[in-house]
Scaffold this motif. Structure first.
Motif, PDB file in Angstrom:
ATOM      1  N   VAL A  20      63.947  32.828  25.857  1.00 40.50           N
ATOM      2  CA  VAL A  20      64.477  33.478  26.865  1.00 40.50           C
ATOM      3  C   VAL A  20      65.817  34.418  26.744  1.00 40.50           C
ATOM      4  CG1 VAL A  20      63.038  32.085  28.594  1.00 40.50           C
ATOM      5  CG2 VAL A  20      65.298  31.734  28.192  1.00 40.50           C
ATOM      6  N   GLY A  21      66.232  34.297  25.511  1.00 39.10           N
ATOM      7  CA  GLY A  21      67.431  34.928  24.923  1.00 39.10           C
ATOM      8  C   GLY A  21      68.686  34.330  25.508  1.00 39.10           C
ATOM      9  N   ASP A  22      68.510  32.943  25.927  1.00 37.40           N
ATOM     10  CA  ASP A  22      69.779  32.331  26.319  1.00 37.40           C
ATOM     11  C   ASP A  22      70.577  31.638  25.024  1.00 37.40           C
ATOM     12  OD1 ASP A  22      71.580  30.610  27.438  1.00 37.40           O
ATOM     13  OD2 ASP A  22      70.427  29.903  28.965  1.00 37.40           O
ATOM     14  N   ILE A  23      71.461  32.450  24.373  1.00 39.79           N
ATOM     15  CA  ILE A  23      72.026  31.868  23.229  1.00 39.79           C
ATOM     16  C   ILE A  23      73.081  30.977  23.647  1.00 39.79           C
ATOM     17  CG2 ILE A  23      73.778  32.749  21.243  1.00 39.79           C
ATOM     18  CD1 ILE A  23      70.713  33.791  21.185  1.00 39.79           C
ATOM     19  N   GLU A  24      73.620  31.012  24.630  1.00 37.67           N
ATOM     20  CA  GLU A  24      74.758  29.845  25.174  1.00 37.67           C
ATOM     21  C   GLU A  24      74.290  28.526  24.992  1.00 37.67           C
ATOM     22  OE1 GLU A  24      77.408  28.673  28.898  1.00 37.67           O
ATOM     23  OE2 GLU A  24      76.264  30.313  28.963  1.00 37.67           O
ATOM     24  N   HIS A  25      72.747  28.364  25.585  1.00 36.89           N
ATOM     25  CA  HIS A  25      72.316  27.235  25.942  1.00 36.89           C
ATOM     26  C   HIS A  25      71.462  26.607  24.665  1.00 36.89           C
ATOM     27  CE1 HIS A  25      73.613  27.682  30.109  1.00 36.89           C
ATOM     28  NE2 HIS A  25      73.895  26.399  30.019  1.00 36.89           N
ATOM     29  N   ALA A  26      71.056  27.546  23.925  1.00 40.04           N
ATOM     30  CA  ALA A  26      70.449  27.434  22.561  1.00 40.04           C
ATOM     31  C   ALA A  26      71.363  26.836  21.757  1.00 40.04           C
ATOM     32  CB  ALA A  26      69.774  28.771  22.284  1.00 40.04           C
ATOM     33  N   THR A  27      72.741  27.449  21.582  1.00 40.39           N
ATOM     34  CA  THR A  27      73.670  26.694  20.834  1.00 40.39           C
ATOM     35  C   THR A  27      73.969  25.419  21.092  1.00 40.39           C
ATOM     36  OG1 THR A  27      74.470  29.233  20.535  1.00 40.39           O
ATOM     37  CG2 THR A  27      75.978  27.314  19.801  1.00 40.39           C
ATOM     38  N   PHE A  28      74.401  25.203  22.513  1.00 40.00           N
ATOM     39  CA  PHE A  28      74.386  23.894  23.085  1.00 40.00           C
ATOM     40  C   PHE A  28      73.637  23.042  22.549  1.00 40.00           C
ATOM     41  CE2 PHE A  28      75.017  21.108  26.387  1.00 40.00           C
ATOM     42  CZ  PHE A  28      76.287  20.094  26.167  1.00 40.00           C
ATOM     43  N   GLY A  29      72.209  23.150  22.790  1.00 39.95           N
ATOM     44  CA  GLY A  29      71.114  22.342  22.596  1.00 39.95           C
ATOM     45  C   GLY A  29      71.096  22.268  20.912  1.00 39.95           C
ATOM     46  N   ALA A  30      71.300  23.268  20.255  1.00 39.31           N
ATOM     47  CA  ALA A  30      71.371  22.846  18.651  1.00 39.31           C
ATOM     48  C   ALA A  30      72.489  21.901  18.177  1.00 39.31           C
ATOM     49  CB  ALA A  30      71.577  24.305  17.893  1.00 39.31           C
ATOM     50  N   CYS A  31      73.717  22.104  18.742  1.00 37.47           N
ATOM     51  CA  CYS A  31      74.830  21.227  18.431  1.00 37.47           C
ATOM     52  C   CYS A  31      74.526  19.858  18.987  1.00 37.47           C
ATOM     53  CB  CYS A  31      76.022  21.578  19.002  1.00 37.47           C
ATOM     54  SG  CYS A  31      76.783  23.278  18.424  1.00 37.47           S
ATOM     55  N   ILE A  32      73.865  19.451  20.160  1.00 36.64           N
ATOM     56  CA  ILE A  32      73.590  18.292  20.533  1.00 36.64           C
ATOM     57  C   ILE A  32      72.540  17.840  19.498  1.00 36.64           C
ATOM     58  CG2 ILE A  32      72.560  16.809  22.224  1.00 36.64           C
ATOM     59  CD1 ILE A  32      75.377  17.954  22.856  1.00 36.64           C
ATOM     60  N   ASN A  33      71.577  18.692  19.242  1.00 35.11           N
ATOM     61  CA  ASN A  33      70.455  18.062  18.142  1.00 35.11           C
ATOM     62  C   ASN A  33      71.030  17.877  16.812  1.00 35.11           C
ATOM     63  OD1 ASN A  33      68.344  19.634  15.976  1.00 35.11           O
ATOM     64  ND2 ASN A  33      67.335  18.405  17.408  1.00 35.11           N
ATOM     65  N   TYR A  34      72.059  18.627  16.241  1.00 35.80           N
ATOM     66  CA  TYR A  34      72.682  18.127  15.029  1.00 35.80           C
ATOM     67  C   TYR A  34      73.358  16.938  15.077  1.00 35.80           C
ATOM     68  CZ  TYR A  34      71.478  22.964  14.351  1.00 35.80           C
ATOM     69  OH  TYR A  34      70.795  24.204  14.022  1.00 35.80           O
ATOM     70  N   GLU A  35      74.076  16.713  16.302  1.00 35.68           N
ATOM     71  CA  GLU A  35      74.736  15.484  16.454  1.00 35.68           C
ATOM     72  C   GLU A  35      74.070  14.210  16.380  1.00 35.68           C
ATOM     73  OE1 GLU A  35      78.672  16.782  19.068  1.00 35.68           O
ATOM     74  OE2 GLU A  35      77.124  16.217  19.934  1.00 35.68           O
TER      75      GLU A  35
END
Length: 317
Positions: free
Chosen positions: A208-223
Protein backbone atom coordinates in the motif's frame (compact mmCIF):
# COMPACT_ATOMS: atom_id res chain seq x y z
CA UNK A 1 3.83 26.57 7.44
CA UNK A 2 4.01 30.17 8.68
CA UNK A 3 3.07 31.45 5.21
CA UNK A 4 -0.07 29.30 5.08
CA UNK A 5 -1.11 30.20 8.61
CA UNK A 6 -0.60 33.92 7.98
CA UNK A 7 -3.18 33.79 5.17
CA UNK A 8 -6.03 32.48 7.33
CA UNK A 9 -7.56 33.77 10.54
CA UNK A 10 -9.60 30.66 11.32
CA UNK A 11 -7.80 28.15 13.52
CA UNK A 12 -9.73 25.22 12.05
CA UNK A 13 -8.31 26.19 8.64
CA UNK A 14 -4.79 26.00 10.06
CA UNK A 15 -4.93 22.59 11.72
CA UNK A 16 -4.12 20.54 8.62
CA UNK A 17 -0.93 22.53 8.10
CA UNK A 18 -0.07 22.18 11.79
CA UNK A 19 -0.64 18.42 11.58
CA UNK A 20 1.81 18.15 8.69
CA UNK A 21 4.29 20.29 10.64
CA UNK A 22 4.13 18.08 13.72
CA UNK A 23 4.80 14.98 11.59
CA UNK A 24 7.70 16.65 9.79
CA UNK A 25 9.30 17.83 13.03
CA UNK A 26 8.89 14.41 14.62
CA UNK A 27 10.30 12.56 11.60
CA UNK A 28 13.27 14.94 11.57
CA UNK A 29 13.93 14.17 15.23
CA UNK A 30 12.90 17.67 16.38
CA UNK A 31 10.82 16.45 19.28
CA UNK A 32 10.76 19.72 21.19
CA UNK A 33 9.19 21.55 18.24
CA UNK A 34 6.70 18.72 17.60
CA UNK A 35 5.58 18.68 21.23
CA UNK A 36 5.22 22.46 21.33
CA UNK A 37 2.82 22.34 18.38
CA UNK A 38 0.92 19.41 19.88
CA UNK A 39 0.24 21.08 23.24
CA UNK A 40 -0.64 24.38 21.59
CA UNK A 41 -3.10 22.78 19.18
CA UNK A 42 -4.69 20.39 21.64
CA UNK A 43 -5.51 23.31 23.94
CA UNK A 44 -7.11 25.28 21.10
CA UNK A 45 -9.21 22.23 20.28
CA UNK A 46 -10.71 22.57 23.78
CA UNK A 47 -9.08 19.42 25.06
CA UNK A 48 -8.36 19.21 28.78
CA UNK A 49 -4.96 17.57 28.46
CA UNK A 50 -2.34 17.98 31.21
CA UNK A 51 0.83 19.90 30.50
CA UNK A 52 4.16 18.03 30.76
CA UNK A 53 4.90 19.75 34.07
CA UNK A 54 1.83 18.01 35.52
CA UNK A 55 2.68 14.51 34.29
CA UNK A 56 3.00 12.13 37.21
CA UNK A 57 2.24 8.49 37.90
CA UNK A 58 -0.77 9.11 40.14
CA UNK A 59 -2.47 11.26 37.46
CA UNK A 60 -1.66 8.67 34.80
CA UNK A 61 -3.02 5.76 36.84
CA UNK A 62 -6.24 7.54 37.86
CA UNK A 63 -6.91 8.70 34.29
CA UNK A 64 -6.11 5.30 32.81
CA UNK A 65 -8.25 3.39 35.31
CA UNK A 66 -11.23 5.71 34.80
CA UNK A 67 -11.06 5.12 31.05
CA UNK A 68 -10.61 1.39 31.52
CA UNK A 69 -13.72 1.26 33.73
CA UNK A 70 -15.76 2.99 31.02
CA UNK A 71 -14.40 0.69 28.33
CA UNK A 72 -15.15 -2.41 30.38
CA UNK A 73 -18.81 -1.43 30.58
CA UNK A 74 -19.04 -2.11 26.84
CA UNK A 75 -18.68 -5.26 24.81
CA UNK A 76 -16.69 -5.29 21.55
CA UNK A 77 -20.04 -5.29 19.75
CA UNK A 78 -21.13 -2.18 21.66
CA UNK A 79 -17.93 -0.45 20.60
CA UNK A 80 -18.38 -1.28 16.92
CA UNK A 81 -21.98 -0.06 17.03
CA UNK A 82 -20.98 3.40 18.21
CA UNK A 83 -21.93 6.16 15.73
CA UNK A 84 -19.34 7.92 13.62
CA UNK A 85 -17.77 10.98 15.19
CA UNK A 86 -19.15 14.22 13.73
CA UNK A 87 -17.58 16.90 15.95
CA UNK A 88 -14.79 18.45 13.84
CA UNK A 89 -12.72 19.56 16.80
CA UNK A 90 -12.82 16.11 18.33
CA UNK A 91 -11.93 14.54 14.98
CA UNK A 92 -8.83 16.72 14.80
CA UNK A 93 -8.02 16.03 18.44
CA UNK A 94 -7.97 12.31 17.59
CA UNK A 95 -5.68 12.95 14.62
CA UNK A 96 -3.19 14.93 16.72
CA UNK A 97 -3.28 12.47 19.61
CA UNK A 98 -2.61 9.60 17.21
CA UNK A 99 0.23 11.52 15.57
CA UNK A 100 2.00 12.20 18.86
CA UNK A 101 1.67 8.74 20.44
CA UNK A 102 4.77 7.09 18.85
CA UNK A 103 6.86 10.04 20.03
CA UNK A 104 5.18 10.10 23.45
CA UNK A 105 6.83 6.72 23.97
CA UNK A 106 10.18 8.52 23.82
CA UNK A 107 9.11 11.37 26.11
CA UNK A 108 8.13 9.88 29.47
CA UNK A 109 6.45 6.69 30.76
CA UNK A 110 3.37 8.65 31.87
CA UNK A 111 2.71 10.40 28.55
CA UNK A 112 1.59 7.42 26.35
CA UNK A 113 -1.15 6.17 28.73
CA UNK A 114 -2.56 9.69 28.97
CA UNK A 115 -2.71 9.95 25.16
CA UNK A 116 -4.26 6.51 24.74
CA UNK A 117 -6.78 7.14 27.52
CA UNK A 118 -7.95 10.36 25.94
CA UNK A 119 -8.36 8.73 22.51
CA UNK A 120 -10.52 5.94 23.95
CA UNK A 121 -12.53 8.40 26.06
CA UNK A 122 -13.22 10.61 23.02
CA UNK A 123 -14.33 7.59 20.98
CA UNK A 124 -16.70 6.40 23.69
CA UNK A 125 -18.23 9.84 24.14
CA UNK A 126 -18.28 11.28 20.62
CA UNK A 127 -18.17 8.23 18.32
CA UNK A 128 -15.70 6.48 16.07
CA UNK A 129 -13.14 7.67 13.53
CA UNK A 130 -10.32 5.70 11.88
CA UNK A 131 -7.96 6.87 14.61
CA UNK A 132 -10.21 5.16 17.18
CA UNK A 133 -8.65 1.86 16.10
CA UNK A 134 -5.18 3.13 16.95
CA UNK A 135 -6.36 4.69 20.20
CA UNK A 136 -7.80 1.35 21.26
CA UNK A 137 -4.65 -0.47 20.20
CA UNK A 138 -2.44 2.01 22.05
CA UNK A 139 -4.65 1.69 25.13
CA UNK A 140 -4.26 -2.10 25.01
CA UNK A 141 -0.49 -1.76 24.69
CA UNK A 142 -0.34 0.56 27.72
CA UNK A 143 -2.60 -1.79 29.69
CA UNK A 144 -0.28 -4.72 28.97
CA UNK A 145 2.74 -2.68 30.03
CA UNK A 146 1.09 -1.49 33.26
CA UNK A 147 -0.97 -4.50 34.36
CA UNK A 148 0.39 -7.40 32.23
CA UNK A 149 -3.21 -8.51 31.52
CA UNK A 150 -2.54 -10.14 28.15
CA UNK A 151 -5.65 -12.30 27.97
CA UNK A 152 -8.09 -9.46 28.57
CA UNK A 153 -6.59 -7.45 25.72
CA UNK A 154 -6.99 -9.90 22.84
CA UNK A 155 -10.64 -9.11 22.09
CA UNK A 156 -9.92 -5.36 22.05
CA UNK A 157 -7.09 -5.94 19.57
CA UNK A 158 -9.58 -7.72 17.33
CA UNK A 159 -12.04 -4.84 17.78
CA UNK A 160 -9.40 -2.34 16.67
CA UNK A 161 -8.99 -4.23 13.39
CA UNK A 162 -12.77 -4.31 12.92
CA UNK A 163 -12.98 -0.53 13.39
CA UNK A 164 -10.69 -0.06 10.39
CA UNK A 165 -12.77 -2.57 8.45
CA UNK A 166 -15.87 -0.52 9.30
CA UNK A 167 -14.24 2.54 7.74
CA UNK A 168 -12.84 0.51 4.79
CA UNK A 169 -9.41 1.90 5.66
CA UNK A 170 -7.34 -0.83 4.00
CA UNK A 171 -4.37 1.45 3.36
CA UNK A 172 -3.63 1.88 7.07
CA UNK A 173 -4.23 -1.72 8.17
CA UNK A 174 -0.47 -2.55 7.95
CA UNK A 175 0.27 0.27 10.40
CA UNK A 176 -2.12 -1.27 12.91
CA UNK A 177 -0.90 -4.83 12.29
CA UNK A 178 2.73 -3.88 12.79
CA UNK A 179 1.84 -2.18 16.05
CA UNK A 180 -0.21 -5.15 17.25
CA UNK A 181 2.01 -8.01 16.19
CA UNK A 182 5.38 -6.44 16.82
CA UNK A 183 4.61 -4.60 20.05
CA UNK A 184 1.88 -6.68 21.67
CA UNK A 185 2.47 -10.15 20.25
CA UNK A 186 6.18 -9.74 20.98
CA UNK A 187 5.24 -9.85 24.66
CA UNK A 188 3.04 -12.94 24.30
CA UNK A 189 4.47 -15.27 21.65
CA UNK A 190 7.79 -17.06 21.14
CA UNK A 191 10.16 -14.76 19.30
CA UNK A 192 10.56 -17.27 16.45
CA UNK A 193 6.87 -16.82 15.60
CA UNK A 194 7.46 -13.14 14.86
CA UNK A 195 9.81 -13.72 11.93
CA UNK A 196 7.10 -14.75 9.47
CA UNK A 197 4.59 -12.23 10.83
CA UNK A 198 6.97 -9.27 10.72
CA UNK A 199 7.90 -10.18 7.15
CA UNK A 200 4.20 -10.39 6.24
CA UNK A 201 3.55 -6.98 7.82
CA UNK A 202 6.47 -5.54 5.90
CA UNK A 203 5.11 -6.89 2.61
CA UNK A 204 1.58 -5.64 3.37
CA UNK A 205 2.92 -2.17 4.09
CA UNK A 206 4.92 -2.13 0.86
CA UNK A 207 1.81 -3.18 -1.06
CA UNK A 208 0.00 0.00 0.00
CA UNK A 209 3.06 2.26 -0.34
CA UNK A 210 3.61 2.67 3.41
CA UNK A 211 7.42 2.88 3.41
CA UNK A 212 7.58 4.06 7.02
CA UNK A 213 5.93 0.98 8.49
CA UNK A 214 7.50 -1.33 5.90
CA UNK A 215 10.90 -0.17 7.11
CA UNK A 216 9.93 -0.55 10.75
CA UNK A 217 8.58 -4.03 10.05
CA UNK A 218 11.77 -4.93 8.17
CA UNK A 219 14.02 -3.72 10.98
CA UNK A 220 12.10 -5.77 13.56
CA UNK A 221 12.26 -8.73 11.18
CA UNK A 222 16.04 -8.42 10.89
CA UNK A 223 16.50 -8.01 14.66
CA UNK A 224 14.45 -11.17 15.20
CA UNK A 225 16.50 -13.06 12.61
CA UNK A 226 19.71 -12.02 14.37
CA UNK A 227 18.41 -13.11 17.79
CA UNK A 228 17.14 -16.49 16.61
CA UNK A 229 19.84 -17.20 14.05
CA UNK A 230 17.26 -18.83 11.78
CA UNK A 231 18.17 -17.15 8.48
CA UNK A 232 21.34 -16.36 6.59
CA UNK A 233 22.11 -12.72 7.34
CA UNK A 234 23.61 -12.04 3.91
CA UNK A 235 20.18 -12.61 2.38
CA UNK A 236 18.75 -9.54 4.16
CA UNK A 237 21.76 -7.23 4.07
CA UNK A 238 20.91 -5.75 0.67
CA UNK A 239 17.38 -4.95 1.85
CA UNK A 240 18.83 -2.69 4.52
CA UNK A 241 20.45 -0.51 1.85
CA UNK A 242 17.18 -0.29 -0.09
CA UNK A 243 15.26 0.84 2.99
CA UNK A 244 17.98 3.36 3.90
CA UNK A 245 17.63 4.96 0.48
CA UNK A 246 13.82 5.02 0.73
CA UNK A 247 13.68 6.54 4.22
CA UNK A 248 16.32 9.11 3.23
CA UNK A 249 14.26 10.05 0.17
CA UNK A 250 11.20 10.51 2.39
CA UNK A 251 13.24 12.44 5.00
CA UNK A 252 12.18 10.03 7.76
CA UNK A 253 15.40 10.54 9.69
CA UNK A 254 14.87 8.68 13.00
CA UNK A 255 13.64 5.68 11.02
CA UNK A 256 16.62 5.99 8.67
CA UNK A 257 18.99 6.03 11.64
CA UNK A 258 17.21 3.02 13.18
CA UNK A 259 17.65 1.12 9.91
CA UNK A 260 21.32 2.16 9.66
CA UNK A 261 21.95 0.82 13.16
CA UNK A 262 20.34 -2.51 12.24
CA UNK A 263 22.36 -2.61 9.00
CA UNK A 264 25.57 -1.83 10.89
CA UNK A 265 24.87 -4.68 13.31
CA UNK A 266 24.29 -7.16 10.48
CA UNK A 267 27.48 -6.11 8.69
CA UNK A 268 29.50 -6.66 11.87
CA UNK A 269 27.97 -10.10 12.32
CA UNK A 270 28.77 -11.24 8.76
CA UNK A 271 32.30 -9.81 8.93
CA UNK A 272 31.81 -7.29 6.13
CA UNK A 273 33.83 -4.08 5.84
CA UNK A 274 31.01 -2.35 3.93
CA UNK A 275 30.11 1.06 5.36
CA UNK A 276 26.30 1.48 5.72
CA UNK A 277 26.78 5.23 6.24
CA UNK A 278 28.42 5.69 2.84
CA UNK A 279 25.25 7.04 1.25
CA UNK A 280 25.00 10.56 -0.18
CA UNK A 281 22.82 12.69 2.06
CA UNK A 282 23.23 10.75 5.31
CA UNK A 283 24.18 13.42 7.88
CA UNK A 284 26.15 11.10 10.18
CA UNK A 285 29.26 9.07 9.47
CA UNK A 286 29.00 6.41 12.16
CA UNK A 287 26.70 4.94 14.77
CA UNK A 288 28.18 6.89 17.67
CA UNK A 289 27.21 10.17 15.98
CA UNK A 290 23.63 8.89 15.70
CA UNK A 291 23.70 7.96 19.39
CA UNK A 292 24.80 11.48 20.35
CA UNK A 293 21.96 12.89 18.23
CA UNK A 294 19.39 10.50 19.75
CA UNK A 295 20.38 11.29 23.32
CA UNK A 296 20.60 15.07 22.80
CA UNK A 297 17.21 15.09 20.98
CA UNK A 298 15.48 12.78 23.51
CA UNK A 299 14.71 10.22 20.79
CA UNK A 300 14.85 7.46 23.38
CA UNK A 301 13.59 4.60 21.19
CA UNK A 302 16.51 5.19 18.81
CA UNK A 303 19.12 5.40 21.57
CA UNK A 304 17.74 2.23 23.18
CA UNK A 305 17.79 0.42 19.83
CA UNK A 306 21.42 1.36 19.21
CA UNK A 307 22.48 0.16 22.65
CA UNK A 308 20.59 -3.10 22.08
CA UNK A 309 22.27 -3.64 18.70
CA UNK A 310 25.69 -3.01 20.22
CA UNK A 311 24.97 -5.52 23.01
CA UNK A 312 23.83 -8.08 20.44
CA UNK A 313 27.08 -7.71 18.49
CA UNK A 314 29.10 -8.11 21.70
CA UNK A 315 27.08 -11.19 22.67
CA UNK A 316 27.64 -13.00 19.38
CA UNK A 317 31.33 -12.16 19.34
Amino acid sequence: RDLVISHTDEFMDQVKCLHISILNFALAGKMKEALEIFFSVIMKLDEEFPSPSNFDRSLMISTFEATQNELNKRSPEDLLNLPKMTDKKKQWAMIFLDAIFPYALSHSPTFPPLVASRMVALSLEYGLVKESAFGLNEFVYCSVCIYHNYDECNHWMKSARLVLKKFKADAIVPKLEISQYLLLSFLQQPIQALIAKSFECRQDALAVGDIEHATFGACINYETIVITGTHHLRSVENDCTVFSLETLRLNQLPLLFFNLSVHNMILHLIGSDKDPFDIAGVPFKNENEILVFAESSNVHFLANAIYMHQVMVCYFF
